[in-house]
Write a protein that holds these residues in place. Sequence first.
Motif, PDB file in Angstrom:
ATOM      1  N   LEU A  40       6.890   4.652  -7.074  1.00 46.55           N
ATOM      2  CA  LEU A  40       5.809   5.122  -7.935  1.00 46.55           C
ATOM      3  C   LEU A  40       4.454   4.534  -7.534  1.00 46.55           C
ATOM      4  N   ARG A  41       4.458   3.310  -6.986  1.00 39.78           N
ATOM      5  CA  ARG A  41       3.171   2.764  -6.545  1.00 39.78           C
ATOM      6  C   ARG A  41       2.875   3.141  -5.096  1.00 39.78           C
ATOM      7  N   LEU A  42       3.629   4.109  -4.606  1.00 40.59           N
ATOM      8  CA  LEU A  42       3.417   4.714  -3.289  1.00 40.59           C
ATOM      9  C   LEU A  42       3.494   3.702  -2.151  1.00 40.59           C
ATOM     10  N   ASN A  43       4.282   2.647  -2.393  1.00 39.56           N
ATOM     11  CA  ASN A  43       4.394   1.594  -1.404  1.00 39.56           C
ATOM     12  C   ASN A  43       5.634   1.765  -0.527  1.00 39.56           C
ATOM     13  N   ASP A  44       6.664   2.409  -1.086  1.00 37.98           N
ATOM     14  CA  ASP A  44       7.894   2.664  -0.336  1.00 37.98           C
ATOM     15  C   ASP A  44       8.455   3.999  -0.821  1.00 37.98           C
ATOM     16  N   LEU A  45       8.199   5.040  -0.066  1.00 37.63           N
ATOM     17  CA  LEU A  45       8.543   6.389  -0.518  1.00 37.63           C
ATOM     18  C   LEU A  45       9.926   6.854  -0.072  1.00 37.63           C
ATOM     19  N   ARG A  46      10.731   5.901   0.399  1.00 37.09           N
ATOM     20  CA  ARG A  46      12.066   6.265   0.875  1.00 37.09           C
ATOM     21  C   ARG A  46      12.853   7.032  -0.199  1.00 37.09           C
ATOM     22  N   LEU A  47      12.804   6.502  -1.428  1.00 41.05           N
ATOM     23  CA  LEU A  47      13.543   7.143  -2.513  1.00 41.05           C
ATOM     24  C   LEU A  47      12.965   8.525  -2.845  1.00 41.05           C
ATOM     25  N   MET A  48      11.657   8.677  -2.705  1.00 35.06           N
ATOM     26  CA  MET A  48      11.037   9.987  -2.939  1.00 35.06           C
ATOM     27  C   MET A  48      11.535  10.989  -1.898  1.00 35.06           C
ATOM     28  N   LYS A  49      11.692  10.520  -0.664  1.00 40.05           N
ATOM     29  CA  LYS A  49      12.221  11.395   0.392  1.00 40.05           C
ATOM     30  C   LYS A  49      13.658  11.808   0.067  1.00 40.05           C
ATOM     31  N   VAL A  50      14.433  10.845  -0.450  1.00 44.72           N
ATOM     32  CA  VAL A  50      15.810  11.143  -0.857  1.00 44.72           C
ATOM     33  C   VAL A  50      15.822  12.233  -1.928  1.00 44.72           C
ATOM     34  N   ILE A  51      14.961  12.056  -2.955  1.00 48.30           N
ATOM     35  CA  ILE A  51      14.928  12.988  -4.087  1.00 48.30           C
ATOM     36  C   ILE A  51      14.503  14.385  -3.621  1.00 48.30           C
ATOM     37  N   LEU A  52      13.442  14.444  -2.809  1.00 52.72           N
ATOM     38  CA  LEU A  52      12.954  15.745  -2.338  1.00 52.72           C
ATOM     39  C   LEU A  52      13.996  16.442  -1.466  1.00 52.72           C
ATOM     40  N   LEU A  53      14.654  15.657  -0.612  1.00 52.00           N
ATOM     41  CA  LEU A  53      15.684  16.243   0.248  1.00 52.00           C
ATOM     42  C   LEU A  53      16.856  16.751  -0.601  1.00 52.00           C
ATOM     43  N   VAL A  84      11.120  20.272   4.057  1.00 51.00           N
ATOM     44  CA  VAL A  84      10.019  19.984   4.990  1.00 51.00           C
ATOM     45  C   VAL A  84       9.154  18.837   4.453  1.00 51.00           C
ATOM     46  N   ILE A  85       8.846  18.897   3.144  1.00 57.75           N
ATOM     47  CA  ILE A  85       8.032  17.817   2.558  1.00 57.75           C
ATOM     48  C   ILE A  85       8.776  16.483   2.650  1.00 57.75           C
ATOM     49  N   ALA A  86      10.086  16.520   2.393  1.00 57.23           N
ATOM     50  CA  ALA A  86      10.887  15.287   2.460  1.00 57.23           C
ATOM     51  C   ALA A  86      10.810  14.662   3.848  1.00 57.23           C
ATOM     52  N   VAL A  87      10.885  15.504   4.875  1.00 62.04           N
ATOM     53  CA  VAL A  87      10.845  14.995   6.248  1.00 62.04           C
ATOM     54  C   VAL A  87       9.449  14.504   6.600  1.00 62.04           C
ATOM     55  N   ALA A  88       8.421  15.266   6.165  1.00 59.34           N
ATOM     56  CA  ALA A  88       7.045  14.968   6.565  1.00 59.34           C
ATOM     57  C   ALA A  88       6.442  13.781   5.806  1.00 59.34           C
ATOM     58  N   LEU A  89       6.937  13.534   4.594  1.00 58.34           N
ATOM     59  CA  LEU A  89       6.356  12.485   3.762  1.00 58.34           C
ATOM     60  C   LEU A  89       6.444  11.119   4.469  1.00 58.34           C
ATOM     61  N   PRO A  90       5.336  10.400   4.570  1.00 57.80           N
ATOM     62  CA  PRO A  90       5.416   9.072   5.198  1.00 57.80           C
ATOM     63  C   PRO A  90       6.197   8.111   4.306  1.00 57.80           C
ATOM     64  N   LYS A  91       6.717   7.038   4.911  1.00 58.56           N
ATOM     65  CA  LYS A  91       7.515   6.097   4.107  1.00 58.56           C
ATOM     66  C   LYS A  91       6.626   5.208   3.249  1.00 58.56           C
ATOM     67  N   LYS A  92       5.323   5.224   3.542  1.00 63.47           N
ATOM     68  CA  LYS A  92       4.416   4.346   2.813  1.00 63.47           C
ATOM     69  C   LYS A  92       3.028   4.969   2.804  1.00 63.47           C
ATOM     70  N   ILE A  93       2.377   5.020   1.635  1.00 60.34           N
ATOM     71  CA  ILE A  93       1.018   5.542   1.571  1.00 60.34           C
ATOM     72  C   ILE A  93       0.049   4.418   1.234  1.00 60.34           C
TER      73      ILE A  93
END
Lengths: 190, 187
Positions: B32-45, B177-186
């Motif tokens: 949620l603090r956009l520091n580690d988006l690994r879980l967001m990639k999991v959810i989107l995928l 596509v968004i899951a793959v493209a999303l960086p792991k950290k913003i």
Amino acid sequence: MKNSILPWHIGGILLAASFLLAVMIVKPIGVSTQFVIADAAMWDLVQPDIITEDSTSKSGYASPNAYLNKSGGKYAKNAANPLNYSFIFVIAMMFGAFLSSVTKGDKPTREQKHMPEIWRERFGDSRAKRYIVTFIAGFAVLFGARLAGGCTSGHMMSGMMQTALSGYLFAAGMFATSIPLAIFIFKKNK
Amino acid sequence: MELLLAIIIGTFFGFALNRVGATNPENIINMLRLNDLRLMKVILLAIGLSSILLFAGMYFGAIDASHISIKTAYCGVIAGGAILGIGFAISGYCPGTGLAAAATGRKDAIFFALGGLGGAFAFTLLYGWIKGNTHLFDKIAGGAVSIAQSGNDKYEALLPAINGSVVGIALGAIFVVIAVALPKKIL
């Protein structure tokens, strides 16, 4: 010992499989309704007339409480019979998480059992503080979930999987508050 | 039979939640603090893949469209999501992951679940008043609608002119596509 979390693409496939399997075999996954069912079952123990059998209602059960009585007494029925699919599903979900944690999944260390690292860094190691705040947070989360009619699993995951408009609206509302708030409260002070 | 299925699918789901790291509030907060988006990639995928397979499965008749269950869209969905988001950011738990985390021995998650029982009960008591005195339950765009035609006549589609399988699979592909493209950290 280091927790073993799956690489994101494998994790995504595993999670996708669980949501797909559920809709394929029975129905989409949802969790937050079961908090209401647990509440209602306990409420009925204290005050037995809160759920009554009623042959005129669609479910065969009724309640003087408007929420438990809604949709033909659906919640009243499930609370009167907690051994139903959705309730057992949630109990099984907890068992599954336990099973994974004792077989090299994510298992909290002695300290992480009380609060996550990031909380400790920001707010200190008072357990009471963390417990009180998570209690209040839990209150907000379930109140919000019931107002929304679902939570992260029901609305966001299951909903967006089915391209439901409600799923998109829920996700928009949830991230609109959670992202700015998380950035604000857990700012690293270095 | 149904209870056996609940045990099998529920156990699998809880196992998956733990294995992707969703029962660890640290991972949720860092997402949620956009520091580690690994879980967001999991959810989107997960959303993307399950959507593709769901609509493909319905097209080929492997999945029964009667299992589709579209929730109603109303103002309270957004408001409730926003209230949920506040507690989600503070605790790092949502209803499912909170209960699952409690089962892995996290004590703060037990307090989360107890607070959750309180919040759900407060809503149970206030529902009648909210329904009678606010517009929170006013439907949006017809209520129980999906973007893609689901093949279940109970629900209307926002894009009725286009084949539902095409829309569903295309939307699913966008999520992948968004899951793959999303960086792991913003941040």
